[in-house]
Structure formats: structure tokens, C-alpha cells
Design a protein around this motif. Sequence first.
Motif, PDB file in Angstrom:
ATOM      1  N   GLY A  40      61.967 -13.543 -30.837  1.00 17.69           N
ATOM      2  CA  GLY A  40      61.212 -14.478 -29.835  1.00 17.69           C
ATOM      3  C   GLY A  40      61.122 -14.074 -28.347  1.00 17.69           C
ATOM      4  N   CYS A  41      61.884 -12.738 -28.210  1.00 13.28           N
ATOM      5  CA  CYS A  41      61.712 -12.104 -26.893  1.00 13.28           C
ATOM      6  C   CYS A  41      60.942 -11.086 -27.152  1.00 13.28           C
ATOM      7  CB  CYS A  41      63.090 -11.743 -26.263  1.00 13.28           C
ATOM      8  SG  CYS A  41      63.755 -13.190 -25.834  1.00 13.28           S
ATOM      9  N   TYR A  42      60.503 -10.423 -25.936  1.00 15.03           N
ATOM     10  CA  TYR A  42      59.562  -9.177 -26.141  1.00 15.03           C
ATOM     11  C   TYR A  42      60.010  -8.077 -25.146  1.00 15.03           C
ATOM     12  CZ  TYR A  42      56.162 -12.305 -28.586  1.00 15.03           C
ATOM     13  OH  TYR A  42      55.460 -13.288 -29.236  1.00 15.03           O
ATOM     14  N   THR A  43      59.908  -7.029 -25.481  1.00  9.93           N
ATOM     15  CA  THR A  43      59.706  -5.829 -24.460  1.00  9.93           C
ATOM     16  C   THR A  43      58.387  -5.322 -23.964  1.00  9.93           C
ATOM     17  OG1 THR A  43      59.807  -3.875 -26.158  1.00  9.93           O
ATOM     18  CG2 THR A  43      61.794  -4.847 -25.072  1.00  9.93           C
ATOM     19  N   VAL A  44      58.143  -5.209 -22.739  1.00  8.69           N
ATOM     20  CA  VAL A  44      56.843  -4.861 -22.201  1.00  8.69           C
ATOM     21  C   VAL A  44      56.453  -3.389 -22.720  1.00  8.69           C
ATOM     22  CG1 VAL A  44      55.567  -4.217 -20.044  1.00  8.69           C
ATOM     23  CG2 VAL A  44      57.345  -5.926 -20.100  1.00  8.69           C
ATOM     24  N   ASN A  45      55.288  -3.221 -23.186  1.00 12.65           N
ATOM     25  CA  ASN A  45      54.977  -1.953 -24.024  1.00 12.65           C
ATOM     26  C   ASN A  45      53.340  -1.697 -23.071  1.00 12.65           C
ATOM     27  OD1 ASN A  45      54.102   0.096 -25.484  1.00 12.65           O
ATOM     28  ND2 ASN A  45      53.558  -1.400 -27.219  1.00 12.65           N
TER      29      ASN A  45
ATOM     30  N   PRO B  91      50.556  -1.355 -15.332  1.00 15.66           N
ATOM     31  CA  PRO B  91      51.265  -2.667 -15.357  1.00 15.66           C
ATOM     32  C   PRO B  91      50.346  -3.580 -16.039  1.00 15.66           C
ATOM     33  CG  PRO B  91      50.357  -2.481 -13.294  1.00 15.66           C
ATOM     34  CD  PRO B  91      49.832  -1.125 -13.962  1.00 15.66           C
ATOM     35  N   LEU B  92      51.382  -4.481 -16.651  1.00 10.03           N
ATOM     36  CA  LEU B  92      51.278  -5.679 -17.373  1.00 10.03           C
ATOM     37  C   LEU B  92      51.106  -6.929 -16.786  1.00 10.03           C
ATOM     38  CD1 LEU B  92      50.646  -7.357 -19.964  1.00 10.03           C
ATOM     39  CD2 LEU B  92      53.274  -7.520 -20.120  1.00 10.03           C
TER      40      LEU B  92
ATOM     41  N   TRP C  52      45.775 -14.106 -26.661  1.00 11.84           N
ATOM     42  CA  TRP C  52      46.301 -14.697 -25.409  1.00 11.84           C
ATOM     43  C   TRP C  52      47.834 -15.332 -25.784  1.00 11.84           C
ATOM     44  CZ3 TRP C  52      46.008 -12.689 -20.398  1.00 11.84           C
ATOM     45  CH2 TRP C  52      44.846 -12.136 -20.337  1.00 11.84           C
ATOM     46  N   CYS C  53      48.847 -15.039 -25.305  1.00  8.12           N
ATOM     47  CA  CYS C  53      50.225 -15.607 -26.026  1.00  8.12           C
ATOM     48  C   CYS C  53      51.075 -16.420 -24.838  1.00  8.12           C
ATOM     49  CB  CYS C  53      51.122 -14.823 -26.915  1.00  8.12           C
ATOM     50  SG  CYS C  53      50.436 -14.204 -28.176  1.00  8.12           S
ATOM     51  N   PRO C  54      51.535 -17.517 -24.689  1.00  9.87           N
ATOM     52  CA  PRO C  54      52.349 -18.158 -23.777  1.00  9.87           C
ATOM     53  C   PRO C  54      53.711 -17.417 -23.742  1.00  9.87           C
ATOM     54  CG  PRO C  54      52.388 -19.493 -25.485  1.00  9.87           C
ATOM     55  CD  PRO C  54      51.551 -18.363 -25.928  1.00  9.87           C
ATOM     56  N   VAL C  55      54.327 -17.060 -22.350  1.00  8.87           N
ATOM     57  CA  VAL C  55      55.352 -16.280 -22.256  1.00  8.87           C
ATOM     58  C   VAL C  55      56.250 -17.148 -21.191  1.00  8.87           C
ATOM     59  CG1 VAL C  55      54.875 -14.146 -23.299  1.00  8.87           C
ATOM     60  CG2 VAL C  55      54.509 -14.463 -20.764  1.00  8.87           C
ATOM     61  N   ALA C  56      57.431 -16.823 -20.999  1.00  8.10           N
ATOM     62  CA  ALA C  56      58.251 -17.303 -19.978  1.00  8.10           C
ATOM     63  C   ALA C  56      59.108 -16.019 -19.668  1.00  8.10           C
ATOM     64  CB  ALA C  56      59.475 -18.529 -20.490  1.00  8.10           C
ATOM     65  N   LEU C  57      59.114 -15.682 -18.297  1.00  5.09           N
ATOM     66  CA  LEU C  57      59.825 -14.641 -17.823  1.00  5.09           C
ATOM     67  C   LEU C  57      61.112 -15.150 -17.090  1.00  5.09           C
ATOM     68  CD1 LEU C  57      56.806 -12.756 -15.736  1.00  5.09           C
ATOM     69  CD2 LEU C  57      57.794 -12.363 -18.097  1.00  5.09           C
ATOM     70  N   TYR C  58      62.294 -14.520 -17.609  1.00  4.45           N
ATOM     71  CA  TYR C  58      63.428 -15.040 -17.256  1.00  4.45           C
ATOM     72  C   TYR C  58      64.020 -13.529 -16.422  1.00  4.45           C
ATOM     73  CZ  TYR C  58      63.085 -18.711 -20.044  1.00  4.45           C
ATOM     74  OH  TYR C  58      62.685 -19.839 -20.716  1.00  4.45           O
TER      75      TYR C  58
ATOM     76  N   LEU D 113      52.954  -6.517 -26.012  1.00  3.04           N
ATOM     77  CA  LEU D 113      54.460  -6.655 -26.042  1.00  3.04           C
ATOM     78  C   LEU D 113      55.132  -6.164 -27.301  1.00  3.04           C
ATOM     79  CD1 LEU D 113      54.076 -10.344 -24.830  1.00  3.04           C
ATOM     80  CD2 LEU D 113      54.843  -8.515 -23.445  1.00  3.04           C
ATOM     81  N   ASP D 114      56.178  -5.663 -27.208  1.00  4.45           N
ATOM     82  CA  ASP D 114      56.952  -5.441 -28.539  1.00  4.45           C
ATOM     83  C   ASP D 114      58.027  -6.468 -28.965  1.00  4.45           C
ATOM     84  OD1 ASP D 114      55.517  -3.099 -29.064  1.00  4.45           O
ATOM     85  OD2 ASP D 114      56.871  -1.609 -28.009  1.00  4.45           O
ATOM     86  N   HIS D 115      58.217  -6.688 -30.324  1.00  2.00           N
ATOM     87  CA  HIS D 115      59.230  -7.710 -30.596  1.00  2.00           C
ATOM     88  C   HIS D 115      60.629  -7.097 -30.242  1.00  2.00           C
ATOM     89  CE1 HIS D 115      57.115 -10.665 -32.710  1.00  2.00           C
ATOM     90  NE2 HIS D 115      56.024  -9.706 -33.100  1.00  2.00           N
TER      91      HIS D 115
END
Length: 128
Positions: free
Chosen positions: A28-33, A39-40, A101-107, A122-124
Motif C-alpha cells: 500500500g506504499c510506493y517508492t518514487v520511480n 522530479p515527481l 491519477w491516484c490519491p496518495v499521502a506523503l509521510y 510509482l513502484d509498489h
Amino acid sequence: MQRAHLFMVTILAALAVSSGASATSGFGCYTVNVGPNDPLKVRLEPRADSPVVATLSWRDQPIVAFDALPRGENTQSSLFDVHMAEFAHCGPDNLPLGARWCPVALYGDGEAQHGWVKRRFLDHSECP
């Protein structure tokens, strides 16, 4: 075929229920690809012309969580759960998943930021 699919869903559900988890474990989390010079941009709304709420480089690795999954104590999402939620909550649904487009939360530092990103960037990843 339908019977095999039902059997597989039952097995996956049993595995998800039987494994203990903390509040943010599982998929349910991703890494930036993105590339080093590309930049993303995390957008306020699911549109390319929407204001940018955060900009992430390939070196930045905040926790990027899919913002349409249940979170909480003893909640753990499987990769199957994430894929199903992506198809349900990322849009528009007439496009391939990577173009949606997907909803994300950045922590990271401070409070969570919420926004939208194109799924293909994004990568899983499992949540920490």
C-alpha cells in the motif's frame, strides 16, 4: 475458471486475516520511480494543471502511501488488495492504470500531505 478464481480469492483472504500486522505494514506504499533530472510533482487535484503540493526527486524517499486503503491497528493490505483499490480509486477509469491519477499521502517531516500522482511514476513497496 470461475471456481478457481473464487478459490484463489478465498486463499488470499485467509492469508490476509491470519497474519498479524502493525498499523502501517503490508503493501500500500510506493517508492518514487522517476529519473535523476525529472522530479515527481504531487498535485492538489488529479489534473496536470492543478497546483503542486510537493515535488519529489528520485533521491527523496518519503513514505508515499496509497490514500484509498483502510489504515489502522491490525490492518494489512496485500498486493491484491492494493491492485483492486487502484482500479477502484485511480482515474479516469477509461485509461490504463499507469496513466491514471491516484490519491496518495506523503509521510515525512511533520503532518501528512495529500495529493494525486500518475500511477506510472510509482513502484509498489511494503509500508514500513
